[in-house]
Design a protein around this motif. Structure first.
Motif, PDB file in Angstrom:
ATOM      1  N   LEU A  50      -3.891   0.317  -1.597  1.00  0.00           N
ATOM      2  CA  LEU A  50      -4.377   1.412  -0.888  1.00  0.00           C
ATOM      3  C   LEU A  50      -3.371   2.516  -1.494  1.00  0.00           C
ATOM      4  O   LEU A  50      -2.210   2.379  -1.486  1.00  0.00           O
ATOM      5  CB  LEU A  50      -4.604   1.673   0.399  1.00  0.00           C
ATOM      6  CG  LEU A  50      -5.722   0.570   1.060  1.00  0.00           C
ATOM      7  CD1 LEU A  50      -5.319   0.486   2.535  1.00  0.00           C
ATOM      8  CD2 LEU A  50      -7.047   1.181   0.539  1.00  0.00           C
ATOM      9  N   TYR A  51      -3.945   3.733  -2.004  1.00  0.00           N
ATOM     10  CA  TYR A  51      -2.899   4.851  -2.263  1.00  0.00           C
ATOM     11  C   TYR A  51      -3.475   6.130  -1.782  1.00  0.00           C
ATOM     12  O   TYR A  51      -4.663   6.569  -2.375  1.00  0.00           O
ATOM     13  CB  TYR A  51      -2.960   4.950  -4.048  1.00  0.00           C
ATOM     14  CG  TYR A  51      -2.301   6.297  -4.564  1.00  0.00           C
ATOM     15  CD1 TYR A  51      -0.961   6.335  -4.009  1.00  0.00           C
ATOM     16  CD2 TYR A  51      -2.606   6.781  -5.459  1.00  0.00           C
ATOM     17  CE1 TYR A  51      -0.479   7.704  -4.465  1.00  0.00           C
ATOM     18  CE2 TYR A  51      -2.043   8.111  -6.099  1.00  0.00           C
ATOM     19  CZ  TYR A  51      -0.911   8.313  -5.536  1.00  0.00           C
ATOM     20  OH  TYR A  51      -0.095   9.432  -5.885  1.00  0.00           O
TER      21      TYR A  51
ATOM     22  N   TYR B 277       0.745  -1.232   0.091  1.00  0.00           N
ATOM     23  CA  TYR B 277       0.098   0.122   0.007  1.00  0.00           C
ATOM     24  C   TYR B 277       0.906   1.141   0.015  1.00  0.00           C
ATOM     25  O   TYR B 277       1.974   1.319   0.656  1.00  0.00           O
ATOM     26  CB  TYR B 277      -1.036   0.098   1.250  1.00  0.00           C
ATOM     27  CG  TYR B 277      -0.496  -0.548   2.533  1.00  0.00           C
ATOM     28  CD1 TYR B 277       0.547   0.151   3.139  1.00  0.00           C
ATOM     29  CD2 TYR B 277      -0.916  -1.785   2.851  1.00  0.00           C
ATOM     30  CE1 TYR B 277       1.180  -0.413   4.279  1.00  0.00           C
ATOM     31  CE2 TYR B 277      -0.223  -2.456   3.995  1.00  0.00           C
ATOM     32  CZ  TYR B 277       0.632  -1.467   4.872  1.00  0.00           C
ATOM     33  OH  TYR B 277       1.067  -2.091   6.100  1.00  0.00           O
TER      34      TYR B 277
ATOM     35  N   THR C 285      -4.922   0.430  -8.242  1.00  0.00           N
ATOM     36  CA  THR C 285      -5.485   0.189  -6.868  1.00  0.00           C
ATOM     37  C   THR C 285      -6.756  -0.881  -6.842  1.00  0.00           C
ATOM     38  O   THR C 285      -7.323  -1.046  -7.571  1.00  0.00           O
ATOM     39  CB  THR C 285      -5.716   1.537  -6.045  1.00  0.00           C
ATOM     40  OG1 THR C 285      -7.194   2.034  -6.514  1.00  0.00           O
ATOM     41  CG2 THR C 285      -4.930   2.458  -6.067  1.00  0.00           C
TER      42      THR C 285
ATOM     43  N   ASN D  36      -9.724   1.094  -2.264  1.00  0.00           N
ATOM     44  CA  ASN D  36      -9.084   2.517  -2.178  1.00  0.00           C
ATOM     45  C   ASN D  36     -10.397   3.538  -2.507  1.00  0.00           C
ATOM     46  O   ASN D  36     -10.107   4.659  -1.960  1.00  0.00           O
ATOM     47  CB  ASN D  36      -8.253   2.691  -3.414  1.00  0.00           C
ATOM     48  CG  ASN D  36      -7.419   3.959  -3.175  1.00  0.00           C
ATOM     49  OD1 ASN D  36      -6.537   3.906  -2.371  1.00  0.00           O
ATOM     50  ND2 ASN D  36      -7.365   4.892  -4.284  1.00  0.00           N
TER      51      ASN D  36
ATOM     52  N   ARG E 120      -7.536   4.507   3.364  1.00  0.00           N
ATOM     53  CA  ARG E 120      -6.520   5.039   2.736  1.00  0.00           C
ATOM     54  C   ARG E 120      -5.741   5.873   3.695  1.00  0.00           C
ATOM     55  O   ARG E 120      -4.464   5.729   3.633  1.00  0.00           O
ATOM     56  CB  ARG E 120      -6.722   6.095   1.629  1.00  0.00           C
ATOM     57  CG  ARG E 120      -7.391   5.577   0.247  1.00  0.00           C
ATOM     58  CD  ARG E 120      -7.301   6.563  -0.876  1.00  0.00           C
ATOM     59  NE  ARG E 120      -8.030   7.801  -0.553  1.00  0.00           N
ATOM     60  CZ  ARG E 120      -9.350   8.076  -0.724  1.00  0.00           C
ATOM     61  NH1 ARG E 120     -10.051   7.078  -1.450  1.00  0.00           N
ATOM     62  NH2 ARG E 120      -9.954   9.246  -0.511  1.00  0.00           N
TER      63      ARG E 120
ATOM     64  N   THR F 135       0.539   4.690   1.216  1.00  0.00           N
ATOM     65  CA  THR F 135      -0.153   5.462   2.297  1.00  0.00           C
ATOM     66  C   THR F 135       0.879   6.153   3.237  1.00  0.00           C
ATOM     67  O   THR F 135       0.146   7.200   3.844  1.00  0.00           O
ATOM     68  CB  THR F 135      -1.183   4.573   3.097  1.00  0.00           C
ATOM     69  OG1 THR F 135      -0.527   3.627   3.730  1.00  0.00           O
ATOM     70  CG2 THR F 135      -2.158   4.114   1.942  1.00  0.00           C
TER      71      THR F 135
END
Length: 373
Positions: free
Chosen positions: A44-45, A17, A61, A65, A71, A19
């Motif tokens: 997740l971004y 991810y 993603t 997301n 996120r 994040t």
């Protein structure tokens, strides 16, 4: 090319991810230097939470997301990440997987090269990873689902064509957890002492004299509290750079000699390193990145003897070790380091062996080898 299919990308990148700002995310940016046309696949971004350079990348993603709170707080997504990872399809001749527990389980078509930071901390070191959160929803979910999660994780590991380990301690962990032999390929640091440096106003009054510096995510196993306690009676000034779930508790136990900072630009971080007298690294890390960043500026490190620091610190040449994380041991190591004479040239020469060039060359070689088989 064996295994290639017309129209399919040659190389893709997979990451758990995006994040936060940390060493693993720096590695992904270096992978993008190696393969600038690659698409990054991740669960997740959060563009605001991670490095701004990712805005120039093509990122795919998972459906998770779409949920904004996840996120910003990826640990809350922990019970959902295994099924989300399993459904995240990546189609390329070779996928370079940057993982500490999720991306190696993506639905990857083609060969897969896993660059492993550690077998999943959330699964095999749950208490350390979650801290107080082990009694919350994520911890309860891992406890209830531990058996199927272990089975999922083991299957994902066995699906890899090749494993690489970030350090010797992770190499040992991969062997004991998965029964897989992995070569060690140290991660690169991205610090450039000649780069632009922007002053940090909150530290303007400390810059001339310098300070102790700690750069870390604020998690229970990082032992930041032990360093805060160590300086409480010594008069040392301590700068803590990082964020995490322990921040409120750490601020509550800190006096006026401790300042917390986060969300810094690279230029500001360079300025902070350049004005530090010593870096303090108090946790067992999978890889000792921050001592290399500090050494780039001629700053030595005092670190807990163990983990990845054994790969990136040369005792008495680029740093000093302490043998346990108790405040008294930290204070003694700081005192020894302050009394020692350090060579700025030796520190910078050591750091130069861990730059992006050798890493990119090795990863490209590994990808080429998989592509030709």
């Amino acid at each position: 090319m064996p295994g290639s299919r017309p129209g399919r990308p040659a190389v893709a990148i997979a990451h758990d991810y995006l994040t936060q700002r940390g060493g693993a995310e720096r590695v992904v940016l270096t992978l993008l230097e190696a393969f600038p046309d690659a698409v990054v696949h991740t669960t997740l971004y959060d563009a605001e939470g991670t490095y701004p350079q990712f805005r120039d990348a093509r990122i795919v993603t998972s459906p998770l997301n779409r949920v904004g709170p996840l996120r910003r707080h990826h640990r809350a997504a922990l019970p959902l990440l295994a099924p989300a990872a399993s459904r995240l399809r990546v189609d390329a001749d070779v996928t370079v997987v940057s993982s500490s527990g999720w991306a190696h389980g993506f639905d990857i078509r083609g060969r897969r090269l896993v660059y492993c930071y550690s077998p999943a901390r959330w699964l095999y070191q749950t208490d350390d990873y979650l801290g107080a959160g082990r009694r919350g929803p994520a911890g309860l979910a891992v406890g209830a689902l531990r058996r199927p999660l272990v089975a999922w994780d083991q299957r994902a590991a066995r699906a890899a064509d090749r494993y690489l380990a970030i350090s010797r301690v992770v190499q040992d962990r991969i062997r004991s957890t998965y029964g897989i032999e992995a070569d060690v390929v140290p991660a690169p640091h991205s610090m450039d002492a000649a780069g632009e440096a922007d002053p940090v106003p909150e530290l303007a009054d400390w810059a001339a004299e310098g300070y102790l510096l700690l750069v870390s995510r604020l998690l229970p196993y990082k032992n930041v509290d032990k360093v805060v306690d160590a300086v409480a009676t010594t008069g040392h000034r301590l700068v803590v750079v990082g964020r995490g779930p322990e921040e409120a508790a750490l601020r509550a136990r800190s006096g006026p000699g401790v300042r917390f900072l986060s969300g810094l630009s690279d230029a500001q971080l360079r300025w902070i390193y350049a004005h530090a007298r010593l870096l303090v690294a108090p946790s067992v890390e999978d890889f000792g990145l921050t001592p290399l960043e500090a050494a780039t500026f001629g700053v030595p490190t005092v670190a807990l003897r163990g983990g990845g620091y054994l790969d990136t610190i040369v005792e008495h040449r680029t740093g000093e070790f302490f043998d346990d994380s108790q405040p008294a041991a930290i204070r003694a190591a700081v005192r020894r380091a302050e009394e020692a004479t350090w060579s700025r040239e030796a520190l910078q020469l050591h750091a130069s062996a861990f730059t992006a060039g050798p890493f990119v060359e090795r990863i490209r070689e590994e990808v080429a080898q998989l592509s030709s088989n």
